[in-house]
Design a protein around this motif. Sequence first.
Motif, PDB file in Angstrom:
ATOM      1  N   TYR A 154       0.766  -1.102   0.051  1.00 43.76           N
ATOM      2  CA  TYR A 154      -0.055   0.011  -0.051  1.00 43.76           C
ATOM      3  C   TYR A 154       0.627   1.264   0.089  1.00 43.76           C
ATOM      4  CZ  TYR A 154      -4.030  -2.770   0.441  1.00 43.76           C
ATOM      5  OH  TYR A 154      -5.165  -3.669   0.326  1.00 43.76           O
ATOM      6  N   ILE A 163       1.435   2.035  -3.393  1.00 45.30           N
ATOM      7  CA  ILE A 163       0.359   2.681  -4.171  1.00 45.30           C
ATOM      8  C   ILE A 163       0.410   4.311  -3.924  1.00 45.30           C
ATOM      9  CG2 ILE A 163      -2.085   2.472  -4.333  1.00 45.30           C
ATOM     10  CD1 ILE A 163      -0.434  -0.114  -5.503  1.00 45.30           C
ATOM     11  N   SER A 205       0.315   7.000  -6.479  1.00 48.47           N
ATOM     12  CA  SER A 205      -0.837   7.947  -6.374  1.00 48.47           C
ATOM     13  C   SER A 205      -0.454   9.235  -6.307  1.00 48.47           C
ATOM     14  CB  SER A 205      -1.766   7.783  -5.146  1.00 48.47           C
ATOM     15  OG  SER A 205      -2.403   6.107  -5.490  1.00 48.47           O
ATOM     16  N   LEU A 263      -5.231  -1.295  -8.958  1.00 47.26           N
ATOM     17  CA  LEU A 263      -4.408  -0.348  -8.552  1.00 47.26           C
ATOM     18  C   LEU A 263      -3.529   0.228  -9.642  1.00 47.26           C
ATOM     19  CD1 LEU A 263      -3.073  -2.802  -5.507  1.00 47.26           C
ATOM     20  CD2 LEU A 263      -4.683  -0.806  -5.614  1.00 47.26           C
ATOM     21  N   GLN A 285      -5.161   3.456 -10.385  1.00 50.30           N
ATOM     22  CA  GLN A 285      -4.866   4.516  -9.556  1.00 50.30           C
ATOM     23  C   GLN A 285      -4.090   5.478 -10.244  1.00 50.30           C
ATOM     24  OE1 GLN A 285      -5.707   4.702  -5.890  1.00 50.30           O
ATOM     25  NE2 GLN A 285      -7.036   2.814  -6.528  1.00 50.30           N
ATOM     26  N   TRP A 286      -3.394   5.274 -11.160  1.00 56.81           N
ATOM     27  CA  TRP A 286      -2.556   6.426 -11.663  1.00 56.81           C
ATOM     28  C   TRP A 286      -3.495   7.509 -12.343  1.00 56.81           C
ATOM     29  CZ3 TRP A 286       1.816   8.598 -12.735  1.00 56.81           C
ATOM     30  CH2 TRP A 286       2.204   9.264 -14.142  1.00 56.81           C
ATOM     31  N   MET A 289      -6.638   7.785 -11.545  1.00 54.55           N
ATOM     32  CA  MET A 289      -7.664   8.319 -10.734  1.00 54.55           C
ATOM     33  C   MET A 289      -6.943   9.565  -9.891  1.00 54.55           C
ATOM     34  SD  MET A 289      -9.652   6.547  -7.298  1.00 54.55           S
ATOM     35  CE  MET A 289      -8.218   6.991  -6.198  1.00 54.55           C
ATOM     36  N   TRP A 290      -5.737   9.172  -9.734  1.00 59.39           N
ATOM     37  CA  TRP A 290      -5.016  10.320  -8.706  1.00 59.39           C
ATOM     38  C   TRP A 290      -4.497  11.489  -9.721  1.00 59.39           C
ATOM     39  CZ3 TRP A 290      -6.283  10.824  -4.123  1.00 59.39           C
ATOM     40  CH2 TRP A 290      -6.751   9.783  -3.333  1.00 59.39           C
ATOM     41  N   ILE A 340     -13.204   6.934  -9.512  1.00 55.80           N
ATOM     42  CA  ILE A 340     -13.191   6.071  -8.277  1.00 55.80           C
ATOM     43  C   ILE A 340     -13.943   4.677  -8.637  1.00 55.80           C
ATOM     44  CG2 ILE A 340     -13.821   5.880  -5.931  1.00 55.80           C
ATOM     45  CD1 ILE A 340     -13.055   8.776  -5.465  1.00 55.80           C
ATOM     46  N   ILE A 371     -12.273   1.587 -10.114  1.00 52.41           N
ATOM     47  CA  ILE A 371     -11.423   0.695  -9.138  1.00 52.41           C
ATOM     48  C   ILE A 371     -12.016  -0.786  -9.080  1.00 52.41           C
ATOM     49  CG2 ILE A 371     -10.451   0.256  -7.019  1.00 52.41           C
ATOM     50  CD1 ILE A 371     -10.279   3.460  -6.352  1.00 52.41           C
ATOM     51  N   SER A 398      -9.483   5.930 -17.552  1.00 49.23           N
ATOM     52  CA  SER A 398      -9.027   4.941 -16.570  1.00 49.23           C
ATOM     53  C   SER A 398      -8.196   3.896 -17.335  1.00 49.23           C
ATOM     54  CB  SER A 398     -10.010   4.352 -15.683  1.00 49.23           C
ATOM     55  OG  SER A 398     -10.430   5.219 -14.952  1.00 49.23           O
TER      56      SER A 398
END
Length: 618
Positions: free
Chosen positions: A113, A116, A120, A246, A249-250, A252-253, A422, A425, A485
């Motif tokens: 995590y 991650i 992020s 995961l 996440q690239w 999303m953030w 989100i 995910i 995404s």
Amino acid sequence: MTEKNESLNEQPVAEFVPQHDFGNAAERTRRNLNAKLSNPLAGYSHAELRKQGRVFALNHEIGDEEDIRAFELGAVLAQAPERFASIEALTAQEKAILLHEVEHRWSQPKKLYLVIVLCSLSAAVQGMDETTINGAQLWYKHQFGIADDSARSTWILGLITSAPYLCCAFIGCWLTVPFNQWFGRRGTIFITCAFSALSVFWSGFASEWWNLFLSRFALGFGIGPKSATVPIYAAETVPPSIRGALVMQWQMWTAFGIMLGYVADLAFYQITDPSMIVGLNWRFMMGSALIPAVIVLTFVFSCPESPRWYMSQNQYYRAYESMCSLRHHKIQAARDMFYMHTLLEAEKSMKLGQNGVTELIKVPRNRRAMIASQILMFMQQLCGVNVIAYYSSAIFMDANLSAVSSMLVSFGWGVINWLFSIPAIYTIDTFGRRNLLLVTFPLMALAMFFTGFSFWISEDHNARITCIVLGTYLFGMVYSPGAGSVPFTYSAEAYPLYVRPHGMALATATTWFFNFILGITWPAMQSAFTAEGAFAFYAGWNLVGWWLVLLFMPETKNKTLEELDQVFSVPTKFHAQYGLRQIPYFMKRYVLRKDVKPEVLYEREAVGPVQEDLGYNA
């Protein structure tokens, strides 16, 4: 892939083969250069695998007797991970851990995590780098004398906005391979964030438009290699069951960073100029992206390096240490590491990867992955998203909003862009990459048409600005879980390890090149076509993207990075024909409500020993 396909994952010693008759087994193997990678442990007995695991641990001087036992059992598990319950040598505790891995896929070690969090925050750096200019351009264009509607001013404004992506496309992205080879995944992230921090600091002191252009161009050295490396790093460290969630996440953030860019624009809007300084507000806006970059620099080396990268550098003990920190138990770490090793050895025995760029084109499996990846990266830009991301404040001002209201509405778009990424995910690993795009591309086209045509409403009517804002917001809602995404996740997982850096370098170079095209041409396009025609132009490209995905993009959800070799073994023409057949199936199933069975493109077929005759005849 359908549920029927997913259930087939329970059969370990097998190969995905299309239902269509491609000839006998030997011919099918020759059609797929990477068939040798589909399951390099197939056909071995448990005793042979335990011996291989022990020899591997001893040859590479990995750990003590406990670690050697872990590799003995890890080698057996690597052949068929889901059949752990039938391995008598495993203790009850070890079986419980492996069962927990299946039933609680989000229960992962803290180090994983932390990786991650790193990925992020690196993405947030990217997002802020992209959008702080959205509000800043409302001021610096007047200071630098490029606020008029002349062709010179229009193109200079576009050039400044798109400068980082020009650097990315032609220089930055192509540094991905040497940077990763020399410095590893973590080192590349550190260097690129340092570039980002220094370049945005420089941009805050620009005194002429060309100076701002140079600082923005230098920013591309930070954006390019980072955008290729971070998804690879995530893909190489996480288990297959949550890889898609995961890795995405690239995006999303990045969307979160885009929102932070709008926050910075609003936060510094009211700053007044002291004596001897002109444009302090926009300078703070541009320089604010330094903050997340510095945060990344402070803890990047607290994260473990990619085990796959260590193994490619023949640092096996360090790879094992890294993998142990990313898994709950040594058995899991040994299993995953041994499987990586066998694949690397298979690649070496096939003499693959001697020229990464050539291999992308020459090997059919790689070429199909490249085509799908290039389509996604191309369409991620030609859908028109960054027209809104970079120019929304100016667009809303053209719709008769004030400067501060325009930035507030832009911030609202940034919030929507982040929040609606989100759900991906969950959906990216359940609904699937391909299905997300097939649903969202038509909706993005409708949103773009709606936004553009809203400019025909009379300027005196309140409905004009309401519809324009609504159209951009609706576009953000459907873009984020789909074209936002999927592309980076798909590109990071589609290529085999030996060409993955080259494939990601090409993918990111493509997306940043067309990002540059959008950024530099929008002011001129809006002037020539009007807003109505410019938005309709990108709406049309969304419809083109739907057809490209339908015909040329295989599904990759819930596959290990190695099983994807089997997915991309299907010849392009057969997949295109399959895509066309999905249209009448959809009409019968969901419109006419008939009870029809979905076509299964892939079936499993048991295979014998791997063929050694693997030519380029696929």
